[in-house]
Design an enzyme around this catalytic site. Structure first.
Site, PDB file in Angstrom:
ATOM      1  CE  LYS A  53      64.068  18.972  66.302  1.00  0.00           C
ATOM      2  NZ  LYS A  53      64.253  20.180  65.549  1.00  0.00           N
ATOM      3  CD  GLU A 109      67.597   8.053  69.880  1.00  0.00           C
ATOM      4  OE1 GLU A 109      66.535   8.688  69.738  1.00  0.00           O
ATOM      5  OE2 GLU A 109      68.711   8.570  69.699  1.00  0.00           O
ATOM      6  CG  ASP A 113      72.966   4.858  62.229  1.00  0.00           C
ATOM      7  OD1 ASP A 113      73.037   3.793  61.592  1.00  0.00           O
ATOM      8  OD2 ASP A 113      73.335   5.946  61.763  1.00  0.00           O
ATOM      9  CE  LYS A 141      69.867   3.428  59.769  1.00  0.00           C
ATOM     10  NZ  LYS A 141      70.330   4.495  58.851  1.00  0.00           N
ATOM     11  CG  PHE A 162      68.722   8.456  55.546  1.00  0.00           C
ATOM     12  CD1 PHE A 162      69.536   8.725  56.641  1.00  0.00           C
ATOM     13  CD2 PHE A 162      67.666   9.314  55.283  1.00  0.00           C
ATOM     14  CE1 PHE A 162      69.305   9.825  57.456  1.00  0.00           C
ATOM     15  CE2 PHE A 162      67.434  10.418  56.089  1.00  0.00           C
ATOM     16  CZ  PHE A 162      68.249  10.668  57.177  1.00  0.00           C
ATOM     17  NE  ARG A 175      62.173  16.151  63.405  1.00  0.00           N
ATOM     18  CZ  ARG A 175      63.320  15.591  63.773  1.00  0.00           C
ATOM     19  NH1 ARG A 175      63.351  14.325  64.141  1.00  0.00           N
ATOM     20  NH2 ARG A 175      64.439  16.285  63.762  1.00  0.00           N
TER      21      ARG A 175
HETATM   22  P1  IMP Z   1      73.687   7.072  66.382  1.00  0.00           P
HETATM   23  O1  IMP Z   1      74.312   7.928  67.438  1.00  0.00           O
HETATM   24  O2  IMP Z   1      74.549   6.896  65.185  1.00  0.00           O
HETATM   25  O3  IMP Z   1      73.183   5.735  66.903  1.00  0.00           O
HETATM   26  O4  IMP Z   1      72.540   7.926  65.792  1.00  0.00           O
HETATM   27  C1  IMP Z   1      71.289   7.943  66.199  1.00  0.00           C
HETATM   28  C2  IMP Z   1      70.640   9.180  65.651  1.00  0.00           C
HETATM   29  O5  IMP Z   1      71.005   9.422  64.288  1.00  0.00           O
HETATM   30  C3  IMP Z   1      69.145   8.976  65.639  1.00  0.00           C
HETATM   31  O6  IMP Z   1      68.605   9.428  66.841  1.00  0.00           O
HETATM   32  C4  IMP Z   1      68.708   9.775  64.444  1.00  0.00           C
HETATM   33  O7  IMP Z   1      68.492  11.111  64.829  1.00  0.00           O
HETATM   34  C5  IMP Z   1      69.887   9.736  63.509  1.00  0.00           C
HETATM   35  N1  IMP Z   1      69.710   8.705  62.452  1.00  0.00           N
HETATM   36  C6  IMP Z   1      70.397   7.566  62.322  1.00  0.00           C
HETATM   37  N2  IMP Z   1      69.996   6.854  61.270  1.00  0.00           N
HETATM   38  C7  IMP Z   1      68.992   7.571  60.713  1.00  0.00           C
HETATM   39  C8  IMP Z   1      68.124   7.357  59.578  1.00  0.00           C
HETATM   40  O8  IMP Z   1      68.183   6.345  58.849  1.00  0.00           O
HETATM   41  N3  IMP Z   1      67.207   8.319  59.328  1.00  0.00           N
HETATM   42  C9  IMP Z   1      67.079   9.441  60.093  1.00  0.00           C
HETATM   43  N4  IMP Z   1      67.862   9.677  61.160  1.00  0.00           N
HETATM   44  C10 IMP Z   1      68.810   8.751  61.468  1.00  0.00           C
HETATM   45 MG    MG Z   2      67.525  11.198  67.103  1.00  0.00          MG
END
Ligand code: IMP
Ligand code: MG
Length: 193
Positions: A53, A109, A113, A141, A162, A175
């Site tokens: 979302k 997106e 992360d 990030k 975070f 959100r």
């Molecule tokens: P990735 O697969 O690790 O790149 O994660 C991406 C997903 O993790 C994002 O779509 C977010 O839902 C969640 N996420 C990563 N970092 C944060 C943050 O700092 N705050 C909130 N959600 C995060």
């Molecule tokens: Mg997400």
């Protein structure tokens, strides 16, 4: 212009939010990103694919700022594990409504992360033979990257903290906050990272 954000409306006891990006700054940047995307594809209908979302607000603004033909669709994924961590195991929980074959697709997106989510999605989408496949993220990030994936359009590169707001949640809250802020816990409450 986005309204000024009062944190008191969103925080729960034991939580603190330090604003990193104001709502106005986010809007300015999304306008620039929209212009850059249209410049790269001057004549194409752009098909935005938002990851639910978190990307809902970013997609809504991006779609409104990109001039010309734009359509969009949503996909949902879940990554197993704790609410503030990405565990690496990604699974599709809601697929697209329509085919992306032959279309100019921009995956939208909230945050890049570890990169696990986007690398999984890009693999899935590539197999469906879009004409173009690009990635737009509001936040990046880079310090936490595990999978080799990069965005074509990045709003802001941020430190390894975070963050919540503008679609990003902690336990499904924050959100709807129009700014992005760093969440911390003032008591013995659970740590974010
Ligand atoms: P990735 O697969 O690790 O790149 O994660 C991406 C997903 O993790 C994002 O779509 C977010 O839902 C969640 N996420 C990563 N970092 C944060 C943050 O700092 N705050 C909130 N959600 C995060
Ligand atoms: Mg997400």
């Amino acid at each position: 212009m986005a309204p000024k954000t009062s944190m008191a409306r969103f925080t729960h006891p034991g939580e603190k939010v330090r604003i990193l990006l104001s709502g106005a700054r986010i809007q300015r940047r999304i306008r620039q990103m929209a212009a850059a995307i249209r410049k790269d594809f001057p004549k194409e209908r752009l098909h935005l694919v938002g990851v639910l979302k978190g990307a809902a607000f970013f997609l809504a603004d991006l779609a409104r700022y990109i001039p010309g033909d734009v359509s969009f669709d949503f996909i949902a994924v879940s990554s197993y594990g704790k609410d503030t961590h990405s565990s690496g195991q990604v699974r599709l929980t809601r697929d697209l409504d329509s085919s992306i074959e032959g279309r100019a697709v921009i995956v939208v997106e909230d945050i890049l992360d570890t990169g696990m989510t986007l690398s999984y999605l890009l693999k899935v989408f590539q197999q469906r033979k879009p004409k173009h496949l690009r990635v737009a993220v509001l936040l990046d990030k880079p310090e936490r990257r595990v999978a080799a994936v990069r965005a074509d359009y990045t709003g802001f590169t941020i430190p390894n903290e975070f963050v919540v707001g503008f679609g990003l949640d902690y336990a499904e809250r924050y959100r709807n906050m129009p700014a992005v802020g760093v969440l911390s816990f003032t008591s013995s409450k659970k740590k974010a990272h």
